[in-house]
Each structure stands twice: as structure tokens, then as C-alpha cells.
Design a protein around this motif. Structure first.
Motif, PDB file in Angstrom:
ATOM      1  N   THR A  81       0.825  -1.203   0.000  1.00  0.00           N
ATOM      2  CA  THR A  81       0.000   0.000   0.000  1.00  0.00           C
ATOM      3  C   THR A  81       0.862   1.256   0.000  1.00  0.00           C
ATOM      4  O   THR A  81       0.549   2.236  -0.693  1.00  0.00           O
ATOM      5  CB  THR A  81      -0.928   0.003   1.224  1.00  0.00           C
ATOM      6  N   GLY A 130       0.993   4.429  -2.687  1.00  0.00           N
ATOM      7  CA  GLY A 130       0.973   5.830  -2.296  1.00  0.00           C
ATOM      8  C   GLY A 130       2.142   6.602  -2.891  1.00  0.00           C
ATOM      9  O   GLY A 130       1.980   7.741  -3.355  1.00  0.00           O
ATOM     10  N   ASP A 146      -7.571  10.250   2.489  1.00  0.00           N
ATOM     11  CA  ASP A 146      -7.601   8.864   1.998  1.00  0.00           C
ATOM     12  C   ASP A 146      -8.860   8.194   2.538  1.00  0.00           C
ATOM     13  O   ASP A 146      -8.985   7.965   3.741  1.00  0.00           O
ATOM     14  CB  ASP A 146      -6.352   8.118   2.456  1.00  0.00           C
ATOM     15  N   GLY A 149      -8.775   4.295   3.958  1.00  0.00           N
ATOM     16  CA  GLY A 149      -7.316   4.269   3.988  1.00  0.00           C
ATOM     17  C   GLY A 149      -6.684   3.399   5.042  1.00  0.00           C
ATOM     18  O   GLY A 149      -5.447   3.365   5.145  1.00  0.00           O
ATOM     19  N   GLY A 170      -3.280   4.078   7.069  1.00  0.00           N
ATOM     20  CA  GLY A 170      -2.735   5.339   6.586  1.00  0.00           C
ATOM     21  C   GLY A 170      -1.451   5.249   5.792  1.00  0.00           C
ATOM     22  O   GLY A 170      -0.829   6.284   5.509  1.00  0.00           O
ATOM     23  N   ALA A 197      -0.796   4.435   2.531  1.00  0.00           N
ATOM     24  CA  ALA A 197      -0.826   5.085   1.209  1.00  0.00           C
ATOM     25  C   ALA A 197      -0.879   6.598   1.360  1.00  0.00           C
ATOM     26  O   ALA A 197      -0.164   7.336   0.664  1.00  0.00           O
ATOM     27  CB  ALA A 197      -2.019   4.582   0.398  1.00  0.00           C
ATOM     28  N   ALA A 198      -1.720   7.077   2.268  1.00  0.00           N
ATOM     29  CA  ALA A 198      -1.861   8.516   2.461  1.00  0.00           C
ATOM     30  C   ALA A 198      -0.561   9.141   2.939  1.00  0.00           C
ATOM     31  O   ALA A 198      -0.157  10.213   2.460  1.00  0.00           O
ATOM     32  CB  ALA A 198      -2.984   8.793   3.457  1.00  0.00           C
ATOM     33  N   VAL A 246      -7.398  10.259   7.202  1.00  0.00           N
ATOM     34  CA  VAL A 246      -7.823   8.925   6.794  1.00  0.00           C
ATOM     35  C   VAL A 246      -9.255   8.694   7.261  1.00  0.00           C
ATOM     36  O   VAL A 246      -9.592   8.943   8.426  1.00  0.00           O
ATOM     37  CB  VAL A 246      -6.903   7.834   7.383  1.00  0.00           C
ATOM     38  N   ASP A 284     -12.022   5.589   7.615  1.00  0.00           N
ATOM     39  CA  ASP A 284     -12.104   4.132   7.590  1.00  0.00           C
ATOM     40  C   ASP A 284     -13.122   3.683   8.649  1.00  0.00           C
ATOM     41  O   ASP A 284     -13.290   4.368   9.662  1.00  0.00           O
ATOM     42  CB  ASP A 284     -10.735   3.498   7.891  1.00  0.00           C
ATOM     43  N   CYS A 318      -1.686  10.902  11.160  1.00  0.00           N
ATOM     44  CA  CYS A 318      -2.850  11.233  10.336  1.00  0.00           C
ATOM     45  C   CYS A 318      -4.009  11.696  11.218  1.00  0.00           C
ATOM     46  O   CYS A 318      -4.195  11.205  12.327  1.00  0.00           O
ATOM     47  CB  CYS A 318      -3.322  10.006   9.544  1.00  0.00           C
ATOM     48  N   CYS A 354      -8.928   7.092  -3.041  1.00  0.00           N
ATOM     49  CA  CYS A 354      -9.960   6.108  -2.719  1.00  0.00           C
ATOM     50  C   CYS A 354      -9.540   4.806  -3.380  1.00  0.00           C
ATOM     51  O   CYS A 354      -9.887   4.515  -4.535  1.00  0.00           O
ATOM     52  CB  CYS A 354     -11.320   6.583  -3.227  1.00  0.00           C
ATOM     53  N   THR A 376     -11.671   0.547  -2.558  1.00  0.00           N
ATOM     54  CA  THR A 376     -12.806   0.923  -1.712  1.00  0.00           C
ATOM     55  C   THR A 376     -14.119   1.007  -2.463  1.00  0.00           C
ATOM     56  O   THR A 376     -15.175   0.675  -1.914  1.00  0.00           O
ATOM     57  CB  THR A 376     -12.514   2.281  -1.027  1.00  0.00           C
TER      58      THR A 376
END
Length: 271
Positions: A94, A98, A117, A120, A123, A125-126, A140, A142, A156, A178, A181
Motif C-alpha cells: 500500500t 501511495g 484517503d 485508507g 494510513g 498510502a496517504a 484517513v 475508515d 494522520c 480512494c 474501496t
């Protein structure tokens, strides 16, 4: 399928048959379609529908309350048991996505941007994209509280919930991610409108299980965690209806560098 897991293990992790269900129309065009029996990747007995517009979807499916409980308690144990996924490997993969997104967006965005994100998780990728873009804020969204605690520990900001039931944040982000998702949504048009309200400039979004519709006569990888099965055409139509213009389509590649034609990534701007 992982050699370490069986259908009995899955039923012990999550009793899908006992969950409340609801019959639904096509989430894109609201057409009623017949439900036919099928089996998901964990071995659960499910119902699925195919619409003339191109969408395929679970029908019946768990209620929103059932999905909230599922993501909070059973989703990660089930998928890790099935795939044999190690948390560290998943984080590394992931984070790599990112970084790739951050590199692609460096020429479009200046330092100090905000990154949001959606779906996410912890976190990775973000944070990876935000680091390359020198973001001033990374948030993020989720449904899993444990994963959000990890995201918060990584610096985050966090919002807990399913995006197709939440109120949009008051401060739109410059870049919204995104990833993995859009196949999970229950109300995709509402979710895409939420993203439109939450996005000031760019949306990077992908869809996963296009193969289900490319190979309808084959062994479709139905999943109780994927209520939706898009095509590129149906996803483009959903984006158009909700105020998005597709700027570019990127393709994830396999180890040989060949594009995965069932994994399109869309870079979008507000129409």
C-alpha cells in the motif's frame, strides 16, 4: 485459497448466514433484477444480480449495520486467513501505491496540500503520497477503529465510518485517494457525491473486480465484502452523474510490467 484456512474456519470467524439481509435494486440505475444463487470466495452462500446497465451486485446483501459490524470485527481476520496476508507486506504494498500516486501528482500539486484517503486503513498510502507531496494535512477515513488508531499514531487525522453514510468534511482536500474501496460501497452515487464535496482539486480512485463482468461465464470471484462489481463504462457513468470528469486512466501492472486490465485507476477532477 490459503492452505491454512477452510470454509469451516471462515464460518467460525463470521456467521454470514445469520446476518440480517436486504433485497436491493441496481445501485446505478435502480432497476429491479432477479437474484440468482452463488458462492463467495469464503464459501458462503450468497445471491447476486446482473443488470442490463452493466452492473453486477450482491442481492440480497447485508444491511448497513451488518456491514459496519463486519468491517469492525471480521473483515481483516477473514481476508488475512484467506489470502495468508502479512500485515507488514500489505503495508509495504500500500505504501508503494501511495509513493507511485505521489510521484504522478508532483507536477500537478504544490507543497503544502492536504490529502484525504477514504478507506485508507492504517494510513500507509496517504502518508507515502503526503510525504512526497509535502502535505500539510493527511486525513484517513475508515470504518475500523483499530486501524485508525494506527493511522493516528502515524500522524494522520482520522474519521471513522462508512463513506456512503458520513457527512462530508468541512475542509475539502486537494487530493482525495480512494483505493480498493469503491467495490465496498452500498450507495455508490451518494459516496461519489461525498467525495465531490470532500475534494477541492483531484480524486484518484480505482475499481477492483472488473473481471467479474469481463468473464461472466467463468469462476467469478464473488466476495461478501464487495457488494458492487463495476465495469469501466458503469464507473464512468457513475462519475459523470456525480460531477466528476475523468482526466486520465492509469493501469496497475503485474511483475512483468504488463497492465492489469481489471484494475483501472481513474484520475478525476470536478466537472
Amino acid at each position: 485459497m490459503s492452505a491454512t484456512a477452510t470454509a469451516t474456519d471462515y464460518r467460525a470467524l463470521f456467521d454470514y448466514a445469520a446476518q440480517p439481509k436486504e433485497a436491493v435494486n441496481c445501485p446505478l440505475c435502480d432497476r429491479a433484477n432477479p437474484s440468482v444463487p452463488a458462492t463467495d470466495r469464503f464459501g458462503y452462500a450468497i445471491g447476486v444480480s446482473r443488470c442490463v446497465c452493466g452492473m453486477a451486485y450482491l442481492n440480497p446483501r447485508m444491511t448497513p449495520e451488518g456491514y459496519a459490524t463486519f468491517y469492525e470485527t471480521a473483515y481483516r481476520p477473514l481476508t488475512h486467513a484467506y489470502c495468508g496476508t502479512k500485515a507488514g507486506h500489505a503495508d509495504q504494498s500500500t505504501a508503494g501505491r501511495g509513493l507511485a500516486i505521489g510521484q504522478a501528482m508532483q507536477t500537478r500539486l504544490s507543497p503544502g496540500v492536504s490529502v484525504l484517503d477514504v478507506g485508507g486503513g492504517v494510513g500507509t498510502a496517504a502518508r507515502a503520497a503526503g510525504h512526497l507531496l509535502r502535505a500539510s494535512r493527511v486525513t484517513v477515513v475508515d470504518p475500523n477503529a483499530d486501524e485508525l488508531r494506527e493511522a493516528a499514531a502515524r500522524g494522520c487525522e482520522t474519521i471513522q465510518g462508512l463513506v456512503d453514510t458520513l457527512q462530508a468534511p468541512s475542509a475539502p482536500a486537494d487530493l482525495v485517494l480512494c483505493l480498493l474501496t469503491a467495490d465496498h460501497w452500498l450507495d455508490p452515487l451518494r459516496a461519489l457525491r461525498w467525495l465531490r464535496a470532500a475534494c477541492a482539486r483531484y480524486l484518484w480512485i480505482d475499481i477492483v473486480d472488473v473481471r467479474v463482468n469481463l468473464e461472466p461465464g467463468g469462476l467469478a470471484p464473488w466476495k461478501i465484502d464487495h457488494p458492487l462489481y463495476w465495469t469501466i463504462a458503469t464507473f464512468r457513468e457513475a462519475l459523470r452523474r456525480t460531477g466528476w470528469a475523468v482526466t486520465q486512466i492509469y493501469w496497475r501492472t503485474d511483475k512483468a510490467g504488463r497492465p492489469k486490465r481489471h484494475r483501472p485507476n481513474f484520475l478525476c477532477e470536478g466537472a
